[in-house]
Write a protein that holds these residues in place. Structure first.
Motif, PDB file in Angstrom:
ATOM      1  N   GLY A  64      46.628  51.046  28.658  1.00  0.00           N
ATOM      2  CA  GLY A  64      45.421  50.629  28.518  1.00  0.00           C
ATOM      3  C   GLY A  64      45.126  49.920  29.960  1.00  0.00           C
ATOM      4  N   TYR A  65      44.021  49.122  30.119  1.00  0.00           N
ATOM      5  CA  TYR A  65      43.668  48.470  31.158  1.00  0.00           C
ATOM      6  C   TYR A  65      44.757  47.716  32.000  1.00  0.00           C
ATOM      7  N   MET A 110      40.660  52.238  34.218  1.00  0.00           N
ATOM      8  CA  MET A 110      39.482  51.034  34.511  1.00  0.00           C
ATOM      9  C   MET A 110      38.731  50.818  33.465  1.00  0.00           C
ATOM     10  N   ARG A 111      38.167  49.330  33.600  1.00  0.00           N
ATOM     11  CA  ARG A 111      37.195  49.131  32.653  1.00  0.00           C
ATOM     12  C   ARG A 111      36.120  48.410  33.510  1.00  0.00           C
ATOM     13  N   LEU A 112      34.951  48.801  33.053  1.00  0.00           N
ATOM     14  CA  LEU A 112      33.747  48.051  33.727  1.00  0.00           C
ATOM     15  C   LEU A 112      32.762  47.437  32.862  1.00  0.00           C
ATOM     16  N   ASP A 113      33.315  46.843  31.653  1.00  0.00           N
ATOM     17  CA  ASP A 113      32.763  46.134  30.724  1.00  0.00           C
ATOM     18  C   ASP A 113      33.183  44.597  30.973  1.00  0.00           C
ATOM     19  N   LEU A 114      33.965  44.491  32.007  1.00  0.00           N
ATOM     20  CA  LEU A 114      34.405  43.202  32.204  1.00  0.00           C
ATOM     21  C   LEU A 114      33.627  42.657  33.223  1.00  0.00           C
ATOM     22  N   LEU A 115      33.106  41.217  33.354  1.00  0.00           N
ATOM     23  CA  LEU A 115      32.063  40.671  33.991  1.00  0.00           C
ATOM     24  C   LEU A 115      32.122  41.279  35.581  1.00  0.00           C
ATOM     25  N   VAL A 116      33.332  40.582  36.225  1.00  0.00           N
ATOM     26  CA  VAL A 116      33.164  40.984  37.587  1.00  0.00           C
ATOM     27  C   VAL A 116      33.126  42.291  37.991  1.00  0.00           C
ATOM     28  N   ASN A 117      33.752  43.223  37.466  1.00  0.00           N
ATOM     29  CA  ASN A 117      33.640  44.631  37.635  1.00  0.00           C
ATOM     30  C   ASN A 117      32.135  45.080  37.211  1.00  0.00           C
ATOM     31  N   ASP A 118      31.696  44.611  36.268  1.00  0.00           N
ATOM     32  CA  ASP A 118      30.499  45.161  35.969  1.00  0.00           C
ATOM     33  C   ASP A 118      29.288  44.722  36.640  1.00  0.00           C
ATOM     34  N   LEU A 119      29.340  43.588  37.138  1.00  0.00           N
ATOM     35  CA  LEU A 119      28.475  43.089  38.139  1.00  0.00           C
ATOM     36  C   LEU A 119      28.757  43.881  39.563  1.00  0.00           C
ATOM     37  N   LEU A 125      30.103  55.715  32.287  1.00  0.00           N
ATOM     38  CA  LEU A 125      30.222  55.139  30.933  1.00  0.00           C
ATOM     39  C   LEU A 125      31.448  55.355  30.207  1.00  0.00           C
ATOM     40  N   GLN A 126      32.250  55.986  30.665  1.00  0.00           N
ATOM     41  CA  GLN A 126      33.647  56.342  29.888  1.00  0.00           C
ATOM     42  C   GLN A 126      34.610  55.062  30.223  1.00  0.00           C
ATOM     43  N   TYR A 127      34.087  54.060  30.950  1.00  0.00           N
ATOM     44  CA  TYR A 127      35.128  52.938  31.422  1.00  0.00           C
ATOM     45  C   TYR A 127      34.322  51.591  30.577  1.00  0.00           C
ATOM     46  N   TYR A 128      33.653  51.557  29.848  1.00  0.00           N
ATOM     47  CA  TYR A 128      33.161  50.570  28.882  1.00  0.00           C
ATOM     48  C   TYR A 128      33.720  50.660  27.617  1.00  0.00           C
ATOM     49  N   ASN A 129      34.354  49.586  27.195  1.00  0.00           N
ATOM     50  CA  ASN A 129      35.058  49.504  25.946  1.00  0.00           C
ATOM     51  C   ASN A 129      33.949  49.182  24.674  1.00  0.00           C
ATOM     52  N   ILE A 130      33.114  49.879  24.619  1.00  0.00           N
ATOM     53  CA  ILE A 130      31.958  49.756  23.523  1.00  0.00           C
ATOM     54  C   ILE A 130      31.925  51.059  22.525  1.00  0.00           C
TER      55      ILE A 130
END
Length: 310
Positions: A10-11, A171-180, A305-310
């Motif tokens: 994982g991340y 990678m994860r993009l659902d984390l605040l700093v990464n997403d913003l 979209l593949q990098y969001y944990n939802i």
């Protein structure tokens, strides 16, 4: 040592595993591989690495892997309130029952280090220390707080991590700093809600270093809980957005007042306990964002979209 890392693809896990290998440990990654195995390609040539596809809810399977380990680093979980809310039963089975399997199967001489979260605090006035009464408000926070209790009951170490950020091979993009940061680059606008809420942040590599630190200091840390981060990275969500805007000047910040965080994460955290033992973060938010700026411009919105944990 022989070290089992649950969630090792994982991340956080894919960042930690190379560090453990570089220290000379024999590492077994135990992971469902729901996000694939590509995150470990860069260490596949290391003869000290084993990869096992498995689920921590499968008690018999995980028992076979735990049996001959010296240490278990337990990262596997359904992470974040959106992912937990989308399938509550699955999240509870993984985060609580899976953790219980590991705690009950480990022997008394095996080290157990658990990845917990600041989401256990919920909405707290004042500065959170390890003795602050937990007040988790989301299913995610409650499940991780329950996991802490299970781990503490068998003398394990719980690392209560700040909100992670930064580049990882998974990678994860659902984390605040990464997403913003991604939205600032691709949309030229940061939509920010609850901008005055205080958070605390930690680069994923610094988080991984904390597990190496705990493994090397387990005699002094066993049975205890530690906040992991640094007071320098206590800041509001708006502070973070403004740092991003400073590095990406053509993006704007739009404050949204109709959305809210179910975790109600609005707190300042003390890291004195682990810092006094010698642990320190190395990577600032600015440095983490600059890393992302090298890659994110080449990442399409569809691919992201593949990098969001939802």
């Amino acid at each position: 040592m022989k070290v089992l890392v649950t969630g090792g693809a994982g991340y956080l896990g894919s960042t930690l595993v190379p560090m453990l290998l570089n220290k000379g440990h024999d590492v077994t990654v135990y992971d469902t591989l729901s996000w694939g195995v590509h995150s470990l390609i860069h260490v596949a040539n290391d003869t000290k690495l084993r990869i096992i596809k498995g689920d921590i809810k499968d008690r018999k399977h995980i028992a076979d892997e735990i049996a001959y380990q010296d240490a278990i680093i337990h990262l596997a979980a359904i992470v974040g309130y959106p992912a937990c809310d989308s399938n509550p039963d699955f999240a509870l089975a993984t985060n609580i029952s899976g953790t219980k399997n590991i705690a009950e199967l480990k022997s008394s001489n095996q080290i157990l280090i658990y990845a917990s979260t600041g989401s256990c605090y919920g909405a707290i006035n004042g500065i959170c220390t390890e003795t602050t009464k937990l007040n988790p408000l989301s299913l995610y926070g409650k499940s991780k707080a329950s996991g802490e209790e299970i781990v503490q009951s068998v003398g394990g170490i719980s690392l209560r991590l700040a909100t992670l950020f930064g580049i990882s091979t998974r990678m994860r993009l659902d984390l605040l700093v990464n997403d913003l940061t991604f939205k600032a680059i691709n949309c030229k606008n940061i939509e920010l809600y609850e901008g005055d809420f205080r958070r605390t942040f930690l680069h994923v590599r610094d988080a991984a270093e904390a597990f190496v630190f705990a493994l090397e200091n387990e005699q002094h840390m066993s049975g205890k809980v530690y906040n992991v981060g640094d007071e320098e990275l206590n800041m509001t969500k708006l502070d973070v957005a403004q740092i991003i805007q400073k590095l990406i000047p053509d993006c704007t910040i739009t404050q949204i007042y109709s959305k809210y965080d179910k975790d109600k994460r609005d707190y300042e955290v003390s890291y004195r306990k682990i810092n006094e033992m010698g642990y320190r973060h190395e990577i600032s938010i600015e440095e983490g964002i600059k890393e992302m700026l090298k890659l994110f411009p080449f990442l399409s919105v569809g691919e992201s979209l593949q990098y969001y944990n939802i």
